[in-house]
Design a protein around this motif. Sequence first.
Motif, short mmCIF file in Angstrom:
data_model
loop_
_atom_site.label_atom_id
_atom_site.label_comp_id
_atom_site.label_asym_id
_atom_site.label_seq_id
_atom_site.Cartn_x
_atom_site.Cartn_y
_atom_site.Cartn_z
N VAL A 82 32.92 38.75 44.37
CA VAL A 82 33.96 39.55 43.71
C VAL A 82 33.36 40.35 42.56
O VAL A 82 33.64 41.54 42.40
CB VAL A 82 35.10 38.64 43.21
N TYR A 83 32.53 39.69 41.75
CA TYR A 83 31.89 40.37 40.62
C TYR A 83 31.07 41.56 41.10
O TYR A 83 31.19 42.67 40.56
CB TYR A 83 31.01 39.37 39.86
N HIS A 117 28.62 35.90 42.19
CA HIS A 117 29.82 35.88 43.02
C HIS A 117 30.05 37.24 43.68
O HIS A 117 29.77 38.29 43.10
CB HIS A 117 31.05 35.49 42.19
N ASN A 153 35.16 31.90 37.25
CA ASN A 153 34.32 31.60 38.42
C ASN A 153 34.06 32.84 39.27
O ASN A 153 32.96 33.00 39.81
CB ASN A 153 34.98 30.52 39.28
N SER A 154 35.05 33.71 39.39
CA SER A 154 34.91 34.88 40.28
C SER A 154 34.04 35.96 39.68
O SER A 154 33.35 36.69 40.41
CB SER A 154 36.29 35.46 40.61
N PHE A 155 34.04 36.09 38.36
CA PHE A 155 33.28 37.16 37.72
C PHE A 155 31.99 36.63 37.11
O PHE A 155 31.65 36.90 35.96
CB PHE A 155 34.14 37.88 36.68
N GLN A 156 31.27 35.87 37.92
CA GLN A 156 29.90 35.48 37.61
C GLN A 156 28.95 36.34 38.43
O GLN A 156 29.27 36.75 39.56
CB GLN A 156 29.68 34.00 37.91
N SER A 160 35.57 37.93 32.66
CA SER A 160 34.90 36.67 32.37
C SER A 160 35.25 36.17 30.97
O SER A 160 35.56 34.99 30.77
CB SER A 160 33.39 36.85 32.50
N PHE A 181 39.86 30.81 37.44
CA PHE A 181 39.59 31.71 38.58
C PHE A 181 38.78 32.92 38.13
O PHE A 181 37.80 33.32 38.78
CB PHE A 181 40.91 32.15 39.21
N LEU A 182 39.18 33.52 36.99
CA LEU A 182 38.45 34.68 36.49
C LEU A 182 37.02 34.31 36.09
O LEU A 182 36.07 35.04 36.37
CB LEU A 182 39.19 35.29 35.30
#
Length: 428
Positions: free
Chosen positions: A309-310, A307, A301-304, A278, A298-299
């Motif tokens: 993915v996180y 999410h 948004n994905s590692f919130q 993040s 992308f990082l």
Amino acid sequence: MQKIWSVLKHFFTLPELKRKTWVTLGIIAFYRFLTHIPVPGVDTQQLKVFFSQSQLLGLLDIFSGGTLANFSLMALGLAPYINASIIMQLLGMVVPKIEELSKEGEAGRAQLNQYTRLVTIPLAVVQSLGMYALLRSQNLIIAREATALVALILTMVAGTMIAMWMGELITQYGLGNGISILIFVNIVARLPIALIQTTAVSQAAQLTNLVIFSFLAIGVIAGIVFINQAARKIPVSYAKRIRGSRLYGGQSTHLPLKINQAGVIPIIFAVSLVLMPSFLGRFLSALPQAQLAMIGRFLSNSFQPQHFVYNAVYFLLVVGFTYFYTAVVFDPVKIADEIKKYGGFIPGIRPGKPTAEYLQYILQRITLVGAVFLGLIAILPSLVQNVTDITTLSLGGTGILIVVSVVLETAKQLESLFVMRSYEGFLT
């Protein structure tokens, strides 16, 4: 109720316990006073807004007891010391000198503590530089002169060393483990604010969600207590031996293998890694290169925390680090050698290598339960927020795990103090 009354009666009758309690409370009060002294050169008002807009930074602020959002003297807290302790434990696996010191009793532990303090200083400097870079990228630093940077780093490092010193004072003169007590205080200090915020928005929230949250909290606390106390008892028997005219051995005991051997350390490892994408995404998204900026978005948004993915990466990291750290703190080969050395054996298992393999077989399976439990505890805040839509009470399972573990540890120390006092009264 009778047990609680017995504890209170002992508290008012044992001078040593009263002295330890007042020392602990005094140090905690002074520590909380220091958390409200701001570091110069930082726009604290804008900093609070910045932290409120980031769930990841808000979670870190909870563990710091609000010292990050206030950017106080204790902004770094005990994180550098905890990281230094973990590093020293890992070095004990590869550096023979450190392993020898860990076996030399009180003198060896004192030397290891001194090494840990020395390692804490450069770690605190590095983390201070990282915090300065983050704040400067968000235009939250008022003074940007070189002298201001040096003053900021020295102030934050001094705060960490003072916190470490106060934790050691509690350990020596107060109740419980001082470092754990101060972390406990940081987490609990945020509860009143979270409860007030929840009360303010409860009119908009459904009553059903609050009830669900309450039952989940009770269930998590009960689960943490159960897992922390749970252990697989391996029976160990000792053969009878004759020395001179006396007979030794012949008794049976057990070797407790705790389901959660690693405690909260795997979560601390995992959270330090899961936050990096993040922060890296924030840095890359601000670059002029289109491809790097796209990767950064992308990082970010994905590692919130909300999410998938996180949460998936966080869960897998916790499980992996649980197995890794359990292998660090528990060596089946050494345990098997110690059992064999004193004439012991596990019924049905030959001493030596077969015993080590049997212990490893059991440990791998019970560790899976503990690892999955820690993984679920780590991602619990996201799950609870998705179910209840309550975002203000974001303490999370990790904080509850630390709080419950500290309470259990302190209760055991109080119980041992009562038992020791009873023996002294009986002998006198």
